[in-house]
Design an enzyme around this catalytic site. Structure first.
Site, mmCIF file in Angstrom:
data_model
loop_
_atom_site.group_PDB
_atom_site.id
_atom_site.type_symbol
_atom_site.label_atom_id
_atom_site.label_comp_id
_atom_site.label_asym_id
_atom_site.label_seq_id
_atom_site.Cartn_x
_atom_site.Cartn_y
_atom_site.Cartn_z
ATOM 1 C CB CYS A 63 -0.954 0.001 1.182
ATOM 2 S SG CYS A 63 -0.148 -0.287 2.771
ATOM 3 C CG HIS A 78 -3.932 0.313 4.691
ATOM 4 N ND1 HIS A 78 -3.353 -0.293 3.599
ATOM 5 C CD2 HIS A 78 -5.124 0.827 4.249
ATOM 6 C CE1 HIS A 78 -4.157 -0.181 2.552
ATOM 7 N NE2 HIS A 78 -5.223 0.507 2.921
#
Length: 795
Positions: free
Chosen positions: A318, A756
């Site tokens: 990510c 994330h």
């Protein structure tokens, strides 16, 4: 057909077979036209590129692979969303990890180009070698599965130093398989058994008042028995083990044996309590940034078309996805890699899958063309799966991730990384390939700017001006500048009282510090005292004051808010704050004015060399684990010269706001960059290198002889007979200091090395969220929670 047998090879164990994705596009066997794999090079091609490859190379035989989704019976809809059980993405039990796994069937055919003759397979009349080549390609493992498809399961736990030599008392304690209770209170959940004496005690009390009563901690402080395991998490696959002595979750390879000592048979136990990972997820989902940053719970409208293409999370990618989405909003990057893609594709023949320029162009076309971002057509609206999709299929940048991370110990791994460090790494790789290609101009110049540093000697009053080139402005987050300090202090008191009463804290009651962006920005120009400064005016050490201003303003300014720090207990922590980042920014008042009338400049020092110091990589490793950037850790290890990790940590804390803290670190001679020491040039030329190469290397390493030699070897494929002018620093751009926010990258989690990343980009006057392969109109962009911010100059 017999005459074509020399056109094929049989893949061996070490051969890389690209049968899951085109090397020039993101076409796969699941695409409408399938994938063509060359039976000689084992490269895969989509329909748009296979004939061109045949024409350029003369390769004629291709295995065509078409993969179709199996028709499945529609199962009864499940309205309940599965709760995550792993701090992970893209894996079963993780966030969005409960998706239905598709089943496919593959069909194969042999294609002969350029006539496009198709032979259906299997075919008993094929020559043996050709059949062996086809069978080998079909049986070969996908390159993507070999290298990139590694799901992220969070940070790997260390093996406890006590695991192999743990003392266990023969005290006759036997623990039943159920009915547990803390031996010091009445709690029946969050229970831990000490692996030395078998005592069952409750765990820590959480910050919201839930959890235990700290009796397991108290027991360790009294007995110093180090390891304990959480009851209710024990299964044949393992359990949660904590080491109080090492102050972290650990692995115990001998856990089954240690538990058997107290009569616990792990084969008979099933999980009945939350693991620590599940508890952390619970907290993140309740009060953390996850739901806010991802805009969870809001009806987000998906968007499609050019520039609105999602990227699949390959298992911990990510950070890469967010950075690349943001950079490909910059016109210079689009022109270099999107508009120029066909030319680059035609120029590379050998192995485009491992060529950086090709993979950058491939990614640009994939993201910007709109080819892989299409809304459901009218004839697809009857397909409930397509109609109700909450995200795009997205493109999978396996090859790009492999190329950009090649040879790098972190970005070449499957671990989570710092988006800021990847951004700096990518800029370095781009410039390296730009030099090697002898191309004119440099598209990363739009991100570069110079900072003016002014140092004033406290004894003589004389000054020294210097400039430093960078492509990132790192700003600290000063907690003392909180505008709601009274409320925050009151909340901390209330929180402490609730914890003492063992009452639960409500998520809505939590108060976060609000920090003005101006306070972060003012730290750039605030004076910094330098101790042990060697003043050439007095030829001795004294203190000095350093101030920093902008020397130039770039077309695009990347700003990092440094939200990661070290607490008073030396534990790395992320500041849970709100920063009022503006959408428009004026920096003209922060521009330096150069030498002022009446100022006397410090005399130039001689070519005195800084003593060579070996950087302790173990110290660097420990500091990076605390969240400091790699280059800053190398600086800290160098300047503390073997004094240990605590001294290096203190240095890093003191200098983390320096403008060059995260910039590429080199140990250099204190001479001007424009002049090269003739002795150093002579040493390098005596090794067989040309004078031009020696000067180029010394200029690239700030005249440090040892690093210059290493630089030549590491850039051997670039220098050749290139002229030294090609290695000179490019001219940075300059203009007005008024900017508008174009994009920002947000981080969720307790450390840059886990969690994330999501990015928001302003396109066509509206904010769009890019959460891996989910691309949608943003309802409430979390401007106050960003980590990296990209501003573009207002014209």
């Amino acid at each position: 057909m017999e005459g074509l047998q020399g056109e094929v090879k049989v893949p061996l164990g070490g051969d890389r077979v690209y049968k899951d994705q085109c090397v020039y596009s993101f076409d796969t066997p699941e695409s409408d036209d399938g994938l063509y794999v060359c039976l000689y090079s084992f490269l895969g091609f989509g329909k748009d590129y296979v004939l061109s490859y045949c024409t350029r190379t003369g390769r004629k035989l291709f295995l065509h692979i078409k993969r179709n989704k199996k028709v499945q019976q529609l199962q009864q809809a499940v309205t309940e969303v599965k709760k995550p059980t792993k701090l992970a993405l893209g894996v079963d039990g993780g966030f969005d990890g409960g998706q239905v796994k598709e089943e496919y069937e593959e069909t194969y055919s042999l294609v002969i180009l350029p006539e496009h003759t198709v032979i259906t397979l299997p075919n008993a009349h094929l020559p043996d070698r050709l059949q062996q080549s086809i069978d080998g390609v079909i049986a070969a493992e996908n390159v993507s599965k070999k290298e990139a498809l590694l799901a992220w399961e969070g940070e790997k736990l260390p093996i406890s130093k006590h695991a192999s030599s743990l003392q266990q008392l023969d005290n006759g304690v036997k623990i039943p398989p159920s009915g547990w209770k803390c031996s010091r209170c009445d709690l029946t959940n969050n229970l831990w058994v000490n692996l030395t004496d078998g005592a069952i005690l409750c765990g820590r009390r959480y910050f919201d008042g839930s959890g235990g009563n700290n009796h397991a901690v108290d027991h360790f402080q009294q007995t110093h028995y180090p390891l304990c395991v959480k009851l209710g998490t024990i299964t044949p696959d393992g359990a949660d083990v904590y080491s109080y002595d090492e102050d972290t979750m650990v692995e115990d390879p001998n856990l089954a044996e240690h538990l058997a000592h107290f009569g616990i048979n792990v084969a008979l136990l099933t999980k009945t309590d939350q693991t620590m990972t599940e508890l952390e997820i619970d907290m993140n989902m309740k009060i953390g940034e996850w739901s806010v940053i991802q805009e969870s719970g809001k009806e987000l409208e998906l968007v499609f078309g050019p520039g609105y293409t999602g990227m699949r999370n390959l298992g911990n990618s990510c950070y890469l996805n967010s950075v690349m989405q943001v950079l490909f909003t910059i016109p210079e990057f689009c022109n270099r890699y999107y508009s120029n893609a066909d030319t680059v594709f035609q120029s590379v023949i050998t192995n485009p899958a491992e060529d950086f320029e090709v993979q950058m162009c491939k990614l640009a076309v994939g993201l910007l063309s709109g080819q892989y971002s299409k809304a459901a057509t009218a004839d697809q609206t009857d397909n409930k799966e397509i109609k109700n999709a909450k995200e795009q299929p997205g493109i999978a940048p396996y090859m790009f991730k492999g190329v950009v991370g090649r040879g790098h110990p972190e970005f070449g791994s499957s671990r989570q990384q710092d988006a800021q460090e990847f951004y700096l790494h990518l800029v370095t790789v781009i410039e390296r390939h730009q030099r090697a290609s002898k191309g004119a101009g440099n598209h990363v110049d739009c991100l570069k700017f110079q900072l003016e540093e002014r140092v004033q000697c406290s004894k003589s009053g004389q000054v020294k001006y210097s400039t430093q080139e960078t492509c990132l402005l790192t700003l600290p987050v000063p907690m003392t500048a909180a505008t709601n300090k009274v409320e925050v202090d009151a909340w901390n008191i209330k929180k402490h009282q609730l914890e003492e009463k063992k009452e639960r804290v409500k998520a809505d009651d939590i108060v976060r510090a609000k920090i003005p962006f101006t306070a972060c920005l003012s730290s750039l120009t605030s004076p910094v005292v330098i101790d042990d400064f060697f003043s050439t005016a007095i030829n001795d050490k004294c203190s000095a004051t350093k101030t920093t201003h902008f020397a130039t303003f770039p077309d695009y300014l990347m700003i990092q808010l440094n939200k990661f720090t070290i607490g008073s207990d030396w534990v790395p922590q992320k500041l849970d704050v709100l920063v009022d980042v503006p959408q428009q920014l004026s920096l003209d008042d922060l521009k330096g004015k150069g030498s002022l009338p009446g100022e006397i400049e410090l005399p130039e020092g001689g070519a005195t060399q800084v003593a060579t110091v070996n950087i302790d990589e173990s110290v660097v490793s420990q500091l990076t684990g605390m969240g400091f950037p790699l280059e800053g850790c190398r600086r800290a290890a160098y300047y503390t010269d073997g004094k240990g990790v605590e001294a290096a940590m203190e240095w890093a804390l003191q200098h983390s706001t320096d403008s060059d803290f995260a910039a590429l670190f080199t140990v250099a001679k204190e001479v001007t960059k424009s002049s090269c020491d003739e002795g150093s040039i002579g040493m390098i030329t005596s090794m067989g290198f040309t004078r031009q190469q020696a000067i180029a290397a010394l200029q690239a390493t700030n005249n440090n002889l040892e690093r210059a030699v290493d630089w030549i070897f590491s850039h051997a494929d670039e220098i050749g007979d290139m002229e030294v002018e090609q290695f000179k620093q490019p001219k940075v751009k300059d203009g007005p200091g008024k900017y508008e926010l174009a994009a920002f990258i947000s981080h969720m989690g307790t450390s840059t090395m886990c969690g994330h990343y999501v990015c928001h980009i302003k396109k066509e006057g509206r904010w769009v969220i890019y959460n891996d392969n989910k691309v949608a109109l943003s309802v409430d962009p979390p401007l106050q929670l960003g980590y990296l911010y990209l501003y573009k100059r207002l014209v």
